[in-house]
Write an enzyme that holds these catalytic residues in place. Sequence first.
Site, short mmCIF file in Angstrom:
data_model
loop_
_atom_site.label_atom_id
_atom_site.label_comp_id
_atom_site.label_asym_id
_atom_site.label_seq_id
_atom_site.Cartn_x
_atom_site.Cartn_y
_atom_site.Cartn_z
N ASP A 63 0.84 -1.20 0.00
CA ASP A 63 0.00 0.00 0.00
C ASP A 63 0.88 1.25 0.00
O ASP A 63 2.00 1.24 0.50
CB ASP A 63 -0.97 0.00 1.18
N GLU A 92 -5.83 3.32 3.67
CA GLU A 92 -6.29 3.94 4.91
C GLU A 92 -7.76 4.34 4.85
O GLU A 92 -8.44 4.40 5.88
CB GLU A 92 -5.43 5.17 5.24
#
Length: 375
Positions: A74, A133
């Site tokens: 990520d 997130e």
Amino acid sequence: MTLTEPELIKIRRHLHQIPELALQETQTQAYLKQVIATLPQTYLTVHEDPRLQTALLVRVAGADPQRTIGYRADIDALPVTEPTTVAFRSQHPGVMHACGHDLHATVALGILSYFADHQPKDNLVFFFQPAEESQSGGKLAYDLGLFSGDYQVDEFYGLHDNPTLPTGTIGCRLGTLFAGTTEVNLTVHGKSGHAAFPQQATDAVVIAAALILQLQTIISRDIDPTRCGVITLGKVNAGTIRNVIAGTARIEGTIRGLTQDMLLRIRQRVSEVAAGIGAAYNATIDVDFTQGGYYPVENDPALTQRFITYMQHEPTVTYQETRPAMTGEDFGYLLAKIPGTMFWLGVDSPGALHTAEFQPHEAAIMAGSTRFVAF
């Protein structure tokens, strides 16, 4: 050429200076492409998709492929202000890599650089993922069909840095590594009125108080005590002035559980309790759930046992079995669709994840890259 430790540290520090929020990772993606372009290109294919503009897929063609192994990193950051005065501090005010995704991406580049120089037997697909997130970037990618055709993945791996483990330590466990999360919003519809005439109103504040207390009994009385679940109601809004009975109230919270079945059970009970409280107080209570891609990170049993066995018996690796964490991770959605494993990489930070004091030790970068390459 395989990237060296000084080169990887330089890359991580550059990424740390350009943190970007979910689905805004344009500079990050551009820099990743710049680094990848310096690697041998013989086995590589780089793919972008205009429907998920900041995502990046890199395929490494295998010499005799029997499967395609996926590796996810990520790349987004958090709305956190970095207080440090280090030379490579964030250059974007109010945004910081406070969860270590700069380190995640750098480890992936280290792994990719090795296999760009040493052709693997099986195909590899590296997924540099935006929006972990928030916005459920893993779910967005899967639902858009990014993992199809040449980019279809048979098994998926990914890591998360762990500030409490010694630098370079590999942590993992069979079963659930991270909990799944579901946002819950509850809106109480009563009837406003004068504070002196409560009999003419339906007090949303009183109803909300009763609802909050009753919802907390779900974990203690409806859930097997040997399993884990959490209901946290962190925000309550009601009323406009002290001498007016509130007609509406809004409660916002989060539900967490170690399996998707657990989450669904808690959600069912939340709806039932809300309906019961509403009936008891002659009010209507709306319940809205939003999970997105934040499913529990449930590691595949066979693949994870293979991973753990390797790490336990590799003399250069310090391995530690870890307990489940109640934090959320959208890699869980991908593992619900594709078998795989997520593991921890120790970074021994003085500050916790999602705080301005998070400072991972950079020696973990080479340790994570080389150990996954060996696996």
